[in-house]
Design an enzyme around this catalytic site. Structure first.
Site, PDB file in Angstrom:
ATOM      1  N   ASP A 129       0.892  -1.197   0.075  1.00  0.00           N
ATOM      2  CA  ASP A 129       0.075   0.057   0.072  1.00  0.00           C
ATOM      3  C   ASP A 129       0.828   1.352   0.028  1.00  0.00           C
ATOM      4  O   ASP A 129       2.196   1.090  -0.175  1.00  0.00           O
ATOM      5  CB  ASP A 129      -0.988  -0.031   1.028  1.00  0.00           C
ATOM      6  CG  ASP A 129      -0.400   0.180   2.411  1.00  0.00           C
ATOM      7  OD1 ASP A 129       0.811   0.238   2.485  1.00  0.00           O
ATOM      8  OD2 ASP A 129      -1.070   0.225   3.542  1.00  0.00           O
TER       9      ASP A 129
ATOM     10  N   CYS B 261       2.703  -3.479   4.008  1.00  0.00           N
ATOM     11  CA  CYS B 261       2.078  -2.370   4.268  1.00  0.00           C
ATOM     12  C   CYS B 261       2.832  -1.604   5.539  1.00  0.00           C
ATOM     13  O   CYS B 261       4.098  -1.955   5.555  1.00  0.00           O
ATOM     14  CB  CYS B 261       0.356  -2.602   4.498  1.00  0.00           C
ATOM     15  SG  CYS B 261       0.248  -3.458   6.059  1.00  0.00           S
TER      16      CYS B 261
ATOM     17  N   THR C 152       2.430  -2.053   8.881  1.00  0.00           N
ATOM     18  CA  THR C 152       2.769  -2.931  10.063  1.00  0.00           C
ATOM     19  C   THR C 152       2.877  -4.317   9.557  1.00  0.00           C
ATOM     20  O   THR C 152       3.499  -5.104  10.220  1.00  0.00           O
ATOM     21  CB  THR C 152       1.521  -2.809  11.049  1.00  0.00           C
ATOM     22  OG1 THR C 152       0.343  -3.058  10.319  1.00  0.00           O
ATOM     23  CG2 THR C 152       1.602  -1.283  11.638  1.00  0.00           C
ATOM     24  N   GLY C 153       2.268  -4.542   8.528  1.00  0.00           N
ATOM     25  CA  GLY C 153       2.058  -5.853   7.865  1.00  0.00           C
ATOM     26  C   GLY C 153       0.679  -6.316   8.708  1.00  0.00           C
ATOM     27  O   GLY C 153       0.177  -7.569   7.893  1.00  0.00           O
ATOM     28  N   VAL C 154       0.162  -5.885   9.312  1.00  0.00           N
ATOM     29  CA  VAL C 154      -1.043  -6.633  10.211  1.00  0.00           C
ATOM     30  C   VAL C 154      -2.198  -6.637   9.242  1.00  0.00           C
ATOM     31  O   VAL C 154      -2.956  -7.428   9.082  1.00  0.00           O
ATOM     32  CB  VAL C 154      -1.243  -5.954  11.424  1.00  0.00           C
ATOM     33  CG1 VAL C 154      -2.395  -6.512  12.064  1.00  0.00           C
ATOM     34  CG2 VAL C 154      -0.111  -6.102  12.248  1.00  0.00           C
ATOM     35  N   GLY C 155      -2.509  -5.334   8.524  1.00  0.00           N
ATOM     36  CA  GLY C 155      -3.776  -5.392   7.763  1.00  0.00           C
ATOM     37  C   GLY C 155      -3.556  -5.974   6.614  1.00  0.00           C
ATOM     38  O   GLY C 155      -4.693  -6.812   6.116  1.00  0.00           O
TER      39      GLY C 155
ATOM     40  N   HIS D  18       5.993 -25.057   9.161  1.00  0.00           N
ATOM     41  CA  HIS D  18       4.936 -26.010  10.173  1.00  0.00           C
ATOM     42  C   HIS D  18       3.361 -25.546   9.408  1.00  0.00           C
ATOM     43  O   HIS D  18       2.412 -26.225   9.624  1.00  0.00           O
ATOM     44  CB  HIS D  18       4.783 -25.528  11.577  1.00  0.00           C
ATOM     45  CG  HIS D  18       6.068 -26.006  12.385  1.00  0.00           C
ATOM     46  ND1 HIS D  18       6.021 -25.796  13.603  1.00  0.00           N
ATOM     47  CD2 HIS D  18       7.198 -26.614  11.887  1.00  0.00           C
ATOM     48  CE1 HIS D  18       7.258 -26.491  14.090  1.00  0.00           C
ATOM     49  NE2 HIS D  18       7.894 -27.043  12.895  1.00  0.00           N
ATOM     50  N   ASN D  19       3.572 -24.217   9.137  1.00  0.00           N
ATOM     51  CA  ASN D  19       2.060 -23.860   8.642  1.00  0.00           C
ATOM     52  C   ASN D  19       1.746 -23.799   6.984  1.00  0.00           C
ATOM     53  O   ASN D  19       0.715 -23.354   6.552  1.00  0.00           O
ATOM     54  CB  ASN D  19       1.800 -22.175   9.177  1.00  0.00           C
ATOM     55  CG  ASN D  19       2.052 -22.151  10.444  1.00  0.00           C
ATOM     56  OD1 ASN D  19       2.852 -21.033  10.758  1.00  0.00           O
ATOM     57  ND2 ASN D  19       1.635 -22.696  11.378  1.00  0.00           N
TER      58      ASN D  19
ATOM     59  N   ARG E 163       1.630 -34.279  11.744  1.00  0.00           N
ATOM     60  CA  ARG E 163       0.881 -33.629  12.956  1.00  0.00           C
ATOM     61  C   ARG E 163       0.712 -32.114  12.356  1.00  0.00           C
ATOM     62  O   ARG E 163      -0.445 -31.535  12.343  1.00  0.00           O
ATOM     63  CB  ARG E 163       1.428 -33.193  14.160  1.00  0.00           C
ATOM     64  CG  ARG E 163       2.800 -32.460  14.123  1.00  0.00           C
ATOM     65  CD  ARG E 163       3.323 -32.687  15.407  1.00  0.00           C
ATOM     66  NE  ARG E 163       4.653 -31.617  15.780  1.00  0.00           N
ATOM     67  CZ  ARG E 163       5.551 -31.708  15.616  1.00  0.00           C
ATOM     68  NH1 ARG E 163       6.101 -32.520  14.627  1.00  0.00           N
ATOM     69  NH2 ARG E 163       6.635 -30.706  15.657  1.00  0.00           N
ATOM     70  N   HIS E 164       1.349 -31.694  11.486  1.00  0.00           N
ATOM     71  CA  HIS E 164       1.319 -30.425  10.716  1.00  0.00           C
ATOM     72  C   HIS E 164       0.250 -30.606   9.745  1.00  0.00           C
ATOM     73  O   HIS E 164      -0.476 -29.435   9.375  1.00  0.00           O
ATOM     74  CB  HIS E 164       2.541 -29.764  10.226  1.00  0.00           C
ATOM     75  CG  HIS E 164       3.608 -29.643  11.371  1.00  0.00           C
ATOM     76  ND1 HIS E 164       3.498 -28.924  12.347  1.00  0.00           N
ATOM     77  CD2 HIS E 164       4.816 -29.982  11.323  1.00  0.00           C
ATOM     78  CE1 HIS E 164       4.536 -28.712  13.013  1.00  0.00           C
ATOM     79  NE2 HIS E 164       5.409 -29.773  12.735  1.00  0.00           N
TER      80      HIS E 164
HETATM   81  C1  RB5 Z   1      -1.776   2.909   6.355  1.00  0.00           C
HETATM   82  O1  RB5 Z   1      -1.427   4.034   6.704  1.00  0.00           O
HETATM   83  C2  RB5 Z   1      -1.652   1.997   7.447  1.00  0.00           C
HETATM   84  O2  RB5 Z   1      -2.757   1.867   8.084  1.00  0.00           O
HETATM   85  C3  RB5 Z   1      -1.245   0.416   6.740  1.00  0.00           C
HETATM   86  O3  RB5 Z   1      -0.200   0.561   5.977  1.00  0.00           O
HETATM   87  C4  RB5 Z   1      -1.284  -0.619   7.750  1.00  0.00           C
HETATM   88  O4  RB5 Z   1      -0.343  -0.548   8.631  1.00  0.00           O
HETATM   89  C5  RB5 Z   1      -2.375  -1.206   8.047  1.00  0.00           C
HETATM   90  O5  RB5 Z   1      -2.191  -2.479   8.626  1.00  0.00           O
END
Ligand code: RB5
Length: 149
Positions: free
Chosen positions: A8, A65, A67-70, A98-99, A133-134
């Protein structure tokens, strides 16, 4: 090996650096993310990368992105995707072993270029260990997807 990569607006520079790093290794890279200065939402790039992986056009996906989380939340909504958000080498290795993770996510505001290259290198070079197991646990994940409809 073919890799799909997406990002992003928080991660165009790191995406370009990772794509160049992979191409230097002779890996084919399909970049579906946005360029520096462009705005794009992480679920859109996540979907494009994941479709390339589930269709078999690409072997693995990389999503970056802030954080990588979104990216990982969006990617894991797609049937057949096992996306892992990793910022350490050990997790990036184990999520393949494993995954059988098929998409790696990380954050441009979390890891620098050197760590990103290490994460990508270990992720693409580590095979799924295929231990019983995996495999059983992955079957359970598949059943969760099926229950979801
Ligand atoms: C964008 O500003 C930010 O929210 C996105 O890159 C990301 O970190 C979301 O998880």
């Amino acid at each position: 090996m073919k890799i799909a990569i997406g990002n992003d607006h928080a991660a165009p520079q790191l995406k370009l650096a990772v794509a160049a790093h992979l191409r230097e290794k002779g890996i084919e890279v399909t970049d579906v993310g946005c360029a520096p200065g462009e705005k794009c939402d992480y679920p859109d790039s996540a979907e494009k990368v994941c479709r390339l992986v589930t269709s078999g056009e690409c072997d693995l996906g990389i999503l970056i992105c802030g954080t990588g989380v979104g990216m990982s939340i969006a990617a894991n909504k797609i049937k057949g995707i096992r996306a892992a958000c990793c910022s350490d080498y050990f997790s990036a290795r184990l999520t393949r072993e494993h995954n059988d993770a098929n998409v790696l996510c990380f954050g441009a505001r979390v890891v620098g270029e050197g760590t990103a290259f290490d994460l990508v290198d270990v992720f693409i070079s580590t095979p799924f260990c295929r231990g019983e197991r995996h495999c059983q646990r992955l079957e359970k994940i598949k059943r969760l997807e099926e229950k979801q409809g």
